[in-house]
Design a protein around this motif. Sequence first.
Motif, PDB file in Angstrom:
ATOM      1  N   MET A  58      69.416 -22.230  55.071  1.00  0.00           N
ATOM      2  CA  MET A  58      68.653 -22.294  53.824  1.00  0.00           C
ATOM      3  C   MET A  58      67.564 -21.228  53.817  1.00  0.00           C
ATOM      4  SD  MET A  58      66.671 -25.464  51.950  1.00  0.00           S
ATOM      5  CE  MET A  58      65.213 -25.514  52.984  1.00  0.00           C
ATOM      6  N   ILE A  59      67.294 -20.701  52.643  1.00  0.00           N
ATOM      7  CA  ILE A  59      66.201 -19.744  52.444  1.00  0.00           C
ATOM      8  C   ILE A  59      65.081 -20.465  51.702  1.00  0.00           C
ATOM      9  CG2 ILE A  59      65.507 -17.575  51.384  1.00  0.00           C
ATOM     10  CD1 ILE A  59      68.377 -16.609  51.678  1.00  0.00           C
ATOM     11  N   LEU A  60      63.943 -20.585  52.362  1.00  0.00           N
ATOM     12  CA  LEU A  60      62.810 -21.340  51.823  1.00  0.00           C
ATOM     13  C   LEU A  60      61.679 -20.403  51.439  1.00  0.00           C
ATOM     14  CD1 LEU A  60      61.383 -24.145  51.397  1.00  0.00           C
ATOM     15  CD2 LEU A  60      60.495 -23.862  53.724  1.00  0.00           C
ATOM     16  N   GLY A  61      61.227 -20.490  50.196  1.00  0.00           N
ATOM     17  CA  GLY A  61      60.044 -19.757  49.767  1.00  0.00           C
ATOM     18  C   GLY A  61      58.799 -20.604  49.991  1.00  0.00           C
ATOM     19  N   VAL A  62      57.733 -19.963  50.457  1.00  0.00           N
ATOM     20  CA  VAL A  62      56.469 -20.669  50.694  1.00  0.00           C
ATOM     21  C   VAL A  62      55.345 -19.899  50.008  1.00  0.00           C
ATOM     22  CG1 VAL A  62      54.823 -21.525  52.392  1.00  0.00           C
ATOM     23  CG2 VAL A  62      57.281 -21.546  52.918  1.00  0.00           C
ATOM     24  N   ILE A  63      54.607 -20.597  49.151  1.00  0.00           N
ATOM     25  CA  ILE A  63      53.444 -20.030  48.472  1.00  0.00           C
ATOM     26  C   ILE A  63      52.206 -20.745  49.016  1.00  0.00           C
ATOM     27  CG2 ILE A  63      52.319 -19.657  46.247  1.00  0.00           C
ATOM     28  CD1 ILE A  63      55.099 -19.845  44.944  1.00  0.00           C
ATOM     29  N   SER A  86      64.064 -16.073  41.356  1.00  0.00           N
ATOM     30  CA  SER A  86      64.912 -15.576  42.450  1.00  0.00           C
ATOM     31  C   SER A  86      66.262 -16.286  42.433  1.00  0.00           C
ATOM     32  CB  SER A  86      64.227 -15.806  43.797  1.00  0.00           C
ATOM     33  OG  SER A  86      65.133 -15.592  44.864  1.00  0.00           O
ATOM     34  N   ASN A  87      67.322 -15.520  42.653  1.00  0.00           N
ATOM     35  CA  ASN A  87      68.664 -16.092  42.759  1.00  0.00           C
ATOM     36  C   ASN A  87      69.027 -16.463  44.191  1.00  0.00           C
ATOM     37  OD1 ASN A  87      69.442 -15.805  39.959  1.00  0.00           O
ATOM     38  ND2 ASN A  87      69.568 -13.596  40.332  1.00  0.00           N
ATOM     39  N   LEU A  88      68.219 -16.030  45.142  1.00  0.00           N
ATOM     40  CA  LEU A  88      68.568 -16.203  46.551  1.00  0.00           C
ATOM     41  C   LEU A  88      67.700 -17.239  47.272  1.00  0.00           C
ATOM     42  CD1 LEU A  88      69.326 -12.496  47.573  1.00  0.00           C
ATOM     43  CD2 LEU A  88      70.914 -14.281  46.844  1.00  0.00           C
ATOM     44  N   ILE A  89      66.524 -17.531  46.750  1.00  0.00           N
ATOM     45  CA  ILE A  89      65.706 -18.590  47.335  1.00  0.00           C
ATOM     46  C   ILE A  89      66.332 -19.939  46.970  1.00  0.00           C
ATOM     47  CG2 ILE A  89      63.492 -19.794  47.157  1.00  0.00           C
ATOM     48  CD1 ILE A  89      62.104 -17.141  47.000  1.00  0.00           C
TER      49      ILE A  89
END
Length: 206
Positions: A1-6, A39-42
């Motif tokens: 999994m690709i996880l975005g973190v803000i 994003s299409n990949l996150i």
Amino acid sequence: MILGVIPARGGSKGIPRKNIKKLLGKPLIKWSIEAAQNSNLIDRFVVSTDDEEIAKISKECGAEVLLRPPEYATDDASTVSVLKHVISEINTDIVVLLQPTSPVRVDNLIDRAIENFINSNCDTLATGYNSHHFEWGQFDNMPRQKMDGFFHDDGNIYIFNKKIIESGRWVGDNLFRMELPGLYNIEIDDISEFWANEGILSNLKK
């Protein structure tokens, strides 16, 4: 999994309440939330915060919020420690760090960075630029064009293999330096940089 973190703590010093200060009518953090949403990949992204107002605004913008313990919200807490907390709560393979202080992310920047990360088989990626800055007096009036310069990370996007974060490291052994044009490079630490990003985004909207 690709996880975005803000990451968005409440106690910013240079610009009080910076992460929710309005930038062209939107809370600053909303620019990063929208970039992650586009994003299409996150696969999934979260806002990590200790602040109730930031959490409320983030949820109103459609973001998932992960509340962080107070020890990860001090002036001395490192970004790595914040990311370690996130991946202790959410299992992932790749972490994409999107700091609210870099609101300019156009032309599918996030997905291009993720593609570079995957295709290069690196363990750490940073966006940035080739800097020719130096301490005054270090060189005797050398033309900038004759300097080799060095890669300076601009704070816009960082991507990590989760093992790097788990080990408590900021950089791994196999780095990818993704050079970007100047419009992406201004990280907001003070009000002049806030104004500069307003100007950039205003012109991009035109």
